[in-house]
Design a protein around this motif. Structure first.
Motif: not given
Length: 164
Positions: A43-52, A106-125
Motif C-alpha cells: 500500500e501507498t503509504p503502508p498500513v502495516g507489515g514488517p518495519h524498522n 504523524l503528518l508529512s508530505p508523501y509523493e505518489g499518493l492516489s488522493s490529495p490526502v491519505v490517512m493511515s493507521a495499522w490495518n486501515a486507510q
C-alpha cells in the motif's frame, strides 16, 4: 406523527453518530516483525507489515518520512496523515490544525499518493480529496490509539526524529 418515527430513526442515528467512515479500506497485517534496510510495501503509504525496530517520533514534518519507521509508529497506535507535496498551503494548515494537540499522529508530505490526502493507521486507510473532509476527524477518533494497533500505548517519542 407516531408512524413517521420508524422512518426518521435511521436518519437520526446517522446525524448523531458524527458522520460515516465510508471509504475506509481495511487490511490484515500482524505486528512485531522488525527488519533493517529498505522494505517494499503493498500500500501507498503502508498500513502495516514488517518495519524498522525504531519508530518514528510522532509530530508534524515538512519533509517525507521513511516508511519503515512510520509503520512502526502505526503499530504503536499512531495515525499517519500524508498529503501530496503540492497540496495548497491552506489545506496543509487545516491538516496541522486537525492533528494539533494529538500525541499519536504523524503528518508529512508523501509523493505518489492516489488522493490529495491519505490517512493511515495499522490495518486501515482513508483517501480523501480535501483536508476539510469530515471523515478525517472521525478516522482519527477511531484509529488513534485504536483497537487495530498491535502495540497501542507503546512510545511515540524517543525514536527516530529525522526525515528522508
Amino acid at each position: 406523527m407516531k408512524s413517521l418515527f420508524p422512518l426518521a430513526l435511521p436518519l437520526l442515528l446517522v446525524a448523531c453518530s458524527g458522520g460515516s467512515l465510508e471509504g475506509v479500506q481495511t487490511f490484515d497485517y500482524r505486528g512485531g516483525d522488525h527488519r533493517s534496510g529498505s522494505l517494499v510495501y503493498a500500500e501507498t503509504p503502508p498500513v502495516g507489515g514488517p518495519h524498522n525496530a525504531l519508530w518514528q517520533n510522532c509530530g508534524v514534518y515538512d519533509q517525507p518520512l521513511y516508511n519503515e519507521y512510520a509503520v512502526h509508529s502505526l503499530e504503536h497506535g499512531a495515525v499517519w496523515v500524508t498529503y501530496r507535496p503540492d497540496l495548497p498551503a491552506s489545506e496543509v494548515t487545516a491538516l496541522k490544525e486537525l492533528v494539533d494537540g494529538r500525541s499519536y499522529t504523524l503528518l508529512s508530505p508523501y509523493e505518489g499518493l492516489s488522493s490529495p490526502v491519505v490517512m493511515s493507521a495499522w490495518n486501515a486507510q482513508l483517501a480523501v480529496d480535501s483536508a476539510r473532509d469530515e471523515r478525517l476527524k472521525l478516522f482519527l477518533d477511531k484509529y488513534e490509539q485504536g483497537a487495530t494497533a498491535p502495540e497501542r500505548g507503546a512510545a511515540c517519542s524517543g525514536g527516530y526524529g529525522g526525515t528522508r
